[in-house]
Design a protein around this motif. Sequence first.
Motif, PDB file in Angstrom:
ATOM      1  N   PRO A  34      -1.738  22.364   3.093  1.00  0.00           N
ATOM      2  CA  PRO A  34      -1.013  21.301   2.389  1.00  0.00           C
ATOM      3  C   PRO A  34      -0.206  20.394   3.325  1.00  0.00           C
ATOM      4  O   PRO A  34       0.325  20.841   4.345  1.00  0.00           O
ATOM      5  N   ILE A  35      -0.155  19.122   2.942  1.00  0.00           N
ATOM      6  CA  ILE A  35       0.585  18.103   3.698  1.00  0.00           C
ATOM      7  C   ILE A  35       1.973  17.981   3.079  1.00  0.00           C
ATOM      8  O   ILE A  35       2.104  17.692   1.890  1.00  0.00           O
ATOM      9  N   SER A  36       2.994  18.215   3.890  1.00  0.00           N
ATOM     10  CA  SER A  36       4.361  18.285   3.363  1.00  0.00           C
ATOM     11  C   SER A  36       5.162  17.012   3.590  1.00  0.00           C
ATOM     12  O   SER A  36       6.120  16.744   2.862  1.00  0.00           O
ATOM     13  N   GLU A  37       4.793  16.226   4.615  1.00  0.00           N
ATOM     14  CA  GLU A  37       5.586  15.050   4.982  1.00  0.00           C
ATOM     15  C   GLU A  37       4.670  13.957   5.512  1.00  0.00           C
ATOM     16  O   GLU A  37       3.628  14.242   6.105  1.00  0.00           O
ATOM     17  N   MET A  38       5.105  12.704   5.347  1.00  0.00           N
ATOM     18  CA  MET A  38       4.363  11.592   5.938  1.00  0.00           C
ATOM     19  C   MET A  38       5.284  10.401   6.105  1.00  0.00           C
ATOM     20  O   MET A  38       6.293  10.274   5.404  1.00  0.00           O
ATOM     21  N   ALA A  39       4.910   9.552   7.059  1.00  0.00           N
ATOM     22  CA  ALA A  39       5.664   8.313   7.271  1.00  0.00           C
ATOM     23  C   ALA A  39       4.724   7.280   7.875  1.00  0.00           C
ATOM     24  O   ALA A  39       3.851   7.613   8.689  1.00  0.00           O
ATOM     25  N   TRP A  40       4.912   6.042   7.472  1.00  0.00           N
ATOM     26  CA  TRP A  40       4.220   4.925   8.109  1.00  0.00           C
ATOM     27  C   TRP A  40       5.111   4.414   9.232  1.00  0.00           C
ATOM     28  O   TRP A  40       6.322   4.222   9.049  1.00  0.00           O
ATOM     29  N   ILE A  41       4.528   4.212  10.426  1.00  0.00           N
ATOM     30  CA  ILE A  41       5.300   3.738  11.585  1.00  0.00           C
ATOM     31  C   ILE A  41       4.862   2.310  11.876  1.00  0.00           C
ATOM     32  O   ILE A  41       3.844   2.080  12.540  1.00  0.00           O
ATOM     33  N   PRO A  42       5.606   1.293  11.396  1.00  0.00           N
ATOM     34  CA  PRO A  42       5.177  -0.101  11.560  1.00  0.00           C
ATOM     35  C   PRO A  42       4.985  -0.498  13.012  1.00  0.00           C
ATOM     36  O   PRO A  42       4.053  -1.235  13.348  1.00  0.00           O
ATOM     37  N   GLU A  43       5.866   0.013  13.881  1.00  0.00           N
ATOM     38  CA  GLU A  43       5.811  -0.377  15.297  1.00  0.00           C
ATOM     39  C   GLU A  43       4.518   0.084  15.974  1.00  0.00           C
ATOM     40  O   GLU A  43       4.131  -0.437  17.027  1.00  0.00           O
ATOM     41  N   THR A  79       0.828  -1.204   0.000  1.00  0.00           N
ATOM     42  CA  THR A  79       0.000   0.000   0.000  1.00  0.00           C
ATOM     43  C   THR A  79       0.862   1.253   0.000  1.00  0.00           C
ATOM     44  O   THR A  79       1.886   1.314   0.677  1.00  0.00           O
ATOM     45  N   VAL A  80       0.418   2.270  -0.761  1.00  0.00           N
ATOM     46  CA  VAL A  80       1.117   3.548  -0.856  1.00  0.00           C
ATOM     47  C   VAL A  80       0.223   4.652  -0.298  1.00  0.00           C
ATOM     48  O   VAL A  80      -0.990   4.662  -0.535  1.00  0.00           O
ATOM     49  N   PHE A  81       0.824   5.575   0.443  1.00  0.00           N
ATOM     50  CA  PHE A  81       0.130   6.771   0.909  1.00  0.00           C
ATOM     51  C   PHE A  81       0.731   7.978   0.202  1.00  0.00           C
ATOM     52  O   PHE A  81       1.942   8.054   0.000  1.00  0.00           O
ATOM     53  N   SER A  82      -0.124   8.949  -0.147  1.00  0.00           N
ATOM     54  CA  SER A  82       0.371  10.166  -0.798  1.00  0.00           C
ATOM     55  C   SER A  82      -0.456  11.352  -0.332  1.00  0.00           C
ATOM     56  O   SER A  82      -1.645  11.218  -0.007  1.00  0.00           O
ATOM     57  N   GLY A  83       0.185  12.524  -0.264  1.00  0.00           N
ATOM     58  CA  GLY A  83      -0.506  13.719   0.195  1.00  0.00           C
ATOM     59  C   GLY A  83       0.123  14.957  -0.395  1.00  0.00           C
ATOM     60  O   GLY A  83       1.232  14.921  -0.934  1.00  0.00           O
ATOM     61  N   GLY A  84      -0.592  16.085  -0.277  1.00  0.00           N
ATOM     62  CA  GLY A  84      -0.038  17.303  -0.843  1.00  0.00           C
ATOM     63  C   GLY A  84      -0.954  18.495  -0.708  1.00  0.00           C
ATOM     64  O   GLY A  84      -1.602  18.707   0.330  1.00  0.00           O
ATOM     65  N   CYS A  85      -1.044  19.278  -1.806  1.00  0.00           N
ATOM     66  CA  CYS A  85      -1.713  20.572  -1.753  1.00  0.00           C
ATOM     67  C   CYS A  85      -3.224  20.476  -1.654  1.00  0.00           C
ATOM     68  O   CYS A  85      -3.882  21.469  -1.324  1.00  0.00           O
ATOM     69  N   ASP A  86      -3.785  19.296  -1.921  1.00  0.00           N
ATOM     70  CA  ASP A  86      -5.237  19.148  -1.731  1.00  0.00           C
ATOM     71  C   ASP A  86      -5.595  18.825  -0.275  1.00  0.00           C
ATOM     72  O   ASP A  86      -6.767  18.557   0.035  1.00  0.00           O
ATOM     73  N   LYS A  87      -4.576  18.843   0.609  1.00  0.00           N
ATOM     74  CA  LYS A  87      -4.759  18.744   2.074  1.00  0.00           C
ATOM     75  C   LYS A  87      -5.297  17.397   2.519  1.00  0.00           C
ATOM     76  O   LYS A  87      -5.845  17.263   3.611  1.00  0.00           O
ATOM     77  N   GLN A  88      -5.151  16.381   1.664  1.00  0.00           N
ATOM     78  CA  GLN A  88      -5.651  15.055   2.048  1.00  0.00           C
ATOM     79  C   GLN A  88      -4.625  13.980   1.703  1.00  0.00           C
ATOM     80  O   GLN A  88      -3.766  14.169   0.844  1.00  0.00           O
ATOM     81  N   VAL A  89      -4.730  12.874   2.432  1.00  0.00           N
ATOM     82  CA  VAL A  89      -3.885  11.705   2.168  1.00  0.00           C
ATOM     83  C   VAL A  89      -4.737  10.641   1.504  1.00  0.00           C
ATOM     84  O   VAL A  89      -5.825  10.311   1.996  1.00  0.00           O
ATOM     85  N   LYS A  90      -4.227  10.125   0.409  1.00  0.00           N
ATOM     86  CA  LYS A  90      -4.884   8.988  -0.238  1.00  0.00           C
ATOM     87  C   LYS A  90      -4.126   7.710   0.115  1.00  0.00           C
ATOM     88  O   LYS A  90      -2.891   7.694   0.093  1.00  0.00           O
ATOM     89  N   MET A  91      -4.861   6.680   0.453  1.00  0.00           N
ATOM     90  CA  MET A  91      -4.292   5.350   0.677  1.00  0.00           C
ATOM     91  C   MET A  91      -4.627   4.523  -0.569  1.00  0.00           C
ATOM     92  O   MET A  91      -5.787   4.359  -0.935  1.00  0.00           O
TER      93      MET A  91
END
Length: 350
Positions: free
Chosen positions: A117-126, A87-99
């Motif tokens: 706008p969303i500038s950064e993201m990370a998945w935290i497995p733990e 699975t990929v997550f993406s975000g940006g100037c539309d202020k939302q994250v798509k999974m």
Amino acid sequence: MSNFLTATTLGNPNPNKSFEVSEPPNDSVSSLSFSPKANFLVATSWDNQVRCWEIMRNGVNVASMPKASIMHDQPVLCSTWKDDGMTVFSGGCDKQVKMWPLMSGGQPMTVAVHDAPISEMAWIPEMSLLVTGSWDKTLKYWDTRQSNPVHVQQLPERCYAFTVKHPLMVVGTADRNLIVFNLQNPQTEYKRIVSPLKYQTRCVAAFPDLQGFLVGSIEGRVGVHHLDDQQQSKNFTFKCHREGSETYSVNSLNFHPVHHTFATAGSDGAFNFWDKDSKQRLKAMSRCSQPIPCSTFNSDGSIFAYSVCYDWSKGAENHNPATAKTYIFLHLPQESEVKSKPRIGTSGRK
């Protein structure tokens, strides 16, 4: 070649003879991320798209095949993979994250929202959580099965960069704040530091051993910072991505997953490999004719992906969409470029 306009219009986009990814985006690339499980590369771009390629390596040859793409409503700024590589997550100037359930062929769905706008993201497995950083001055943690965030962390300023290597997270915001979190207690700031660099933070990267982090600024400089108060004497900064009196932004910092050396990439169109422990540059690559806004290693460090395209560092007036072309290149690092080696005959420089 020091003149920016001459370099961009006349220079070679691929002086290092890297492998070119087929069917690149139509506009500048904002982020690159490899699947943690296989050689699938995702790029987000200013043309509102998220694209994925399958990267196939056969000995010294590399080929790329476009796999799939999705659209956002506005430019996409950041991306990350779930740790299962599905699975990929993406975000940006539309202020939302798509999974995007990319590997199962599913449709993307919105799983997170911000007020800017969303500038950064990370998945935290733990933690089985997605963390997102925004220009709305918040971090939000998301359980993707729920519509509301499980925690909202206020930041002193807009989020410009962050790095997560559980339990360490370092967030770089406007006004040169660097905020350190221990993710075992994410509601409380562990430490707040003013950047050792005099100019705006562009990127951060946690040390593989969690003892500190790197920070890169818009003024061609990287800071090496240790978290332990007893280790402060080991901190230093160094200049990079400069030519003569010209200074260029350090856009990307990536640790090698095996050798724990690191790469920098900058608006001068160069990428370099460094060893922080021996304080030396291991390899300087030739300058490309346009900036490198982002880069990343694959999971075993055998491929280094980087984009070559306009990055707005010289303003809109220096951008000609008719002549600007976007490239994504794949470099196969030689061991001599990324494996640390002892520094000979010097006492180590500050």
